[in-house]
Design a protein around this motif. Structure first.
Motif, PDB file in Angstrom:
ATOM      1  N   PRO A  88       0.780  -1.239   0.000  1.00 12.48           N
ATOM      2  CA  PRO A  88       0.000   0.000   0.000  1.00 12.48           C
ATOM      3  C   PRO A  88       0.812   1.289   0.000  1.00 12.48           C
ATOM      4  CG  PRO A  88      -0.802  -1.501   1.677  1.00 12.48           C
ATOM      5  CD  PRO A  88       0.480  -2.075   1.142  1.00 12.48           C
ATOM      6  N   GLY A  89       2.022   1.222   0.503  1.00  9.38           N
ATOM      7  CA  GLY A  89       2.849   2.420   0.573  1.00  9.38           C
ATOM      8  C   GLY A  89       2.725   3.114   1.908  1.00  9.38           C
ATOM      9  N   SER A  90       3.848   3.575   2.399  1.00  6.99           N
ATOM     10  CA  SER A  90       3.905   4.357   3.619  1.00  6.99           C
ATOM     11  C   SER A  90       5.052   5.348   3.437  1.00  6.99           C
ATOM     12  CB  SER A  90       4.160   3.456   4.829  1.00  6.99           C
ATOM     13  OG  SER A  90       4.275   4.225   6.000  1.00  6.99           O
ATOM     14  N   PRO A  91       4.734   6.618   3.150  1.00  4.72           N
ATOM     15  CA  PRO A  91       3.394   7.199   3.159  1.00  4.72           C
ATOM     16  C   PRO A  91       2.499   6.597   2.072  1.00  4.72           C
ATOM     17  CG  PRO A  91       4.975   8.772   2.249  1.00  4.72           C
ATOM     18  CD  PRO A  91       5.766   7.583   2.741  1.00  4.72           C
ATOM     19  N   ALA A  92       1.208   6.770   2.291  1.00  7.09           N
ATOM     20  CA  ALA A  92       0.209   6.179   1.412  1.00  7.09           C
ATOM     21  C   ALA A  92       0.424   6.581  -0.044  1.00  7.09           C
ATOM     22  CB  ALA A  92      -1.183   6.608   1.855  1.00  7.09           C
ATOM     23  N   SER A  93       0.257   5.590  -0.916  1.00  9.07           N
ATOM     24  CA  SER A  93       0.309   5.838  -2.354  1.00  9.07           C
ATOM     25  C   SER A  93      -1.124   6.061  -2.835  1.00  9.07           C
ATOM     26  CB  SER A  93       0.916   4.633  -3.063  1.00  9.07           C
ATOM     27  OG  SER A  93       0.635   4.687  -4.451  1.00  9.07           O
ATOM     28  N   PRO A  94      -1.461   7.263  -3.290  1.00 11.18           N
ATOM     29  CA  PRO A  94      -2.847   7.529  -3.711  1.00 11.18           C
ATOM     30  C   PRO A  94      -3.333   6.578  -4.806  1.00 11.18           C
ATOM     31  CG  PRO A  94      -1.614   9.582  -3.564  1.00 11.18           C
ATOM     32  CD  PRO A  94      -0.623   8.460  -3.397  1.00 11.18           C
ATOM     33  N   GLY A  95      -2.496   6.325  -5.807  1.00 13.66           N
ATOM     34  CA  GLY A  95      -2.916   5.432  -6.886  1.00 13.66           C
ATOM     35  C   GLY A  95      -3.146   4.019  -6.398  1.00 13.66           C
ATOM     36  N   THR A  96      -2.261   3.530  -5.538  1.00 15.92           N
ATOM     37  CA  THR A  96      -2.415   2.184  -4.998  1.00 15.92           C
ATOM     38  C   THR A  96      -3.687   2.084  -4.173  1.00 15.92           C
ATOM     39  OG1 THR A  96      -0.023   1.936  -4.948  1.00 15.92           O
ATOM     40  CG2 THR A  96      -1.307   0.374  -3.622  1.00 15.92           C
ATOM     41  N   HIS A  97      -4.011   3.134  -3.429  1.00 16.67           N
ATOM     42  CA  HIS A  97      -5.225   3.100  -2.615  1.00 16.67           C
ATOM     43  C   HIS A  97      -6.477   3.079  -3.492  1.00 16.67           C
ATOM     44  CE1 HIS A  97      -2.501   3.511   0.670  1.00 16.67           C
ATOM     45  NE2 HIS A  97      -3.487   3.534   1.529  1.00 16.67           N
ATOM     46  N   ILE A  98      -6.439   3.757  -4.623  1.00 11.10           N
ATOM     47  CA  ILE A  98      -7.561   3.669  -5.560  1.00 11.10           C
ATOM     48  C   ILE A  98      -7.684   2.237  -6.072  1.00 11.10           C
ATOM     49  CG2 ILE A  98      -8.345   4.353  -7.873  1.00 11.10           C
ATOM     50  CD1 ILE A  98      -7.253   7.184  -7.194  1.00 11.10           C
ATOM     51  N   GLU A  99      -6.559   1.630  -6.422  1.00 10.11           N
ATOM     52  CA  GLU A  99      -6.579   0.255  -6.917  1.00 10.11           C
ATOM     53  C   GLU A  99      -7.077  -0.719  -5.843  1.00 10.11           C
ATOM     54  OE1 GLU A  99      -2.992   0.640 -10.203  1.00 10.11           O
ATOM     55  OE2 GLU A  99      -2.477   0.165  -8.119  1.00 10.11           O
ATOM     56  N   ILE A 100      -6.694  -0.503  -4.588  1.00  8.28           N
ATOM     57  CA  ILE A 100      -7.203  -1.331  -3.491  1.00  8.28           C
ATOM     58  C   ILE A 100      -8.724  -1.186  -3.416  1.00  8.28           C
ATOM     59  CG2 ILE A 100      -7.262  -1.593  -0.972  1.00  8.28           C
ATOM     60  CD1 ILE A 100      -4.240  -0.805  -0.979  1.00  8.28           C
ATOM     61  N   GLY A 101      -9.209   0.023  -3.588  1.00  9.41           N
ATOM     62  CA  GLY A 101     -10.663   0.246  -3.584  1.00  9.41           C
ATOM     63  C   GLY A 101     -11.356  -0.486  -4.715  1.00  9.41           C
ATOM     64  N   TRP A 102     -10.760  -0.438  -5.911  1.00  9.52           N
ATOM     65  CA  TRP A 102     -11.348  -1.176  -7.036  1.00  9.52           C
ATOM     66  C   TRP A 102     -11.385  -2.666  -6.728  1.00  9.52           C
ATOM     67  CZ3 TRP A 102      -7.845   1.474 -11.204  1.00  9.52           C
ATOM     68  CH2 TRP A 102      -8.373   2.733 -11.526  1.00  9.52           C
ATOM     69  N   ALA A 103     -10.260  -3.211  -6.241  1.00 14.53           N
ATOM     70  CA  ALA A 103     -10.205  -4.646  -5.945  1.00 14.53           C
ATOM     71  C   ALA A 103     -11.272  -5.024  -4.925  1.00 14.53           C
ATOM     72  CB  ALA A 103      -8.809  -5.026  -5.433  1.00 14.53           C
TER      73      ALA A 103
END
Length: 166
Positions: A88-103
């Protein structure tokens, strides 16, 4: 992976920070930033899994796609994948968090790879309440590959209804 819990997935989408890891001078991911993705891609592909990954597809930053291309393509690859794996990234990766939401919205089983000692957003911490999630907390990702395999087996076994009772 052993087959006593679940066969390996046929396809997976591997997500993680990208743009924030690009070297401003070269426009590419430095070797150290590529390492976890390369390690995971090789690990899963050695098991016959087709791995979809934007980092590799876009030549580690050397061939970045336009937003209108990569957004639709990433979403479609996540939709088609049997499993979603993310750093996920730390600090948070905005794009990865969108992809986590899609999944999560697509009902994909998810394996989150969380580096020990890092802070993760509340929505990542609570994702297991709305999605089928396994977490692997690691210090050394290479040494944690057996734990990653077990997490994949567990989440797929639950999805396929083949999990053994605890």
């Amino acid at each position: 992976m052993t087959t006593d819990l679940a066969a390996p997935p046929r396809t997976l989408f591997l997500a993680g920070p990208f743009i924030q890891l690009l070297d401003p001078e070269t426009g590419e991911m430095p070797p150290g930033a590529r390492e976890p993705f390369d390690l995971l891609i090789k690990h899963f592909e050695s098991q016959g899994v087709a791995v979809h990954n934007a980092h590799r597809r876009e030549a580690w930053g050397a061939e970045l796609m336009r937003p209108e291309q990569c957004t639709a393509l990433d979403q479609e690859e996540i939709r088609k994948a049997e499993l979603f794996v993310a750093l996920p990234g730390s600090p948070a990766s905005p794009g990865t968090h969108i992809e986590i939401g899609w999944a999560s919205a697509f009902g994909k089983p998810i394996v989150l790879l969380l580096e020990r000692g890092r802070e993760y957003t509340f929505l990542v911490q609570g994702l297991h309440t709305v999605a089928e999630v396994e977490e692997v907390v690691y210090t050394d990702l290479a040494a944690s590959l057996p734990a990653v395999d077990r997490a994949v087996q567990r989440v797929l076994a639950r999805r396929r209804g083949t999990a053994r009772p605890a």
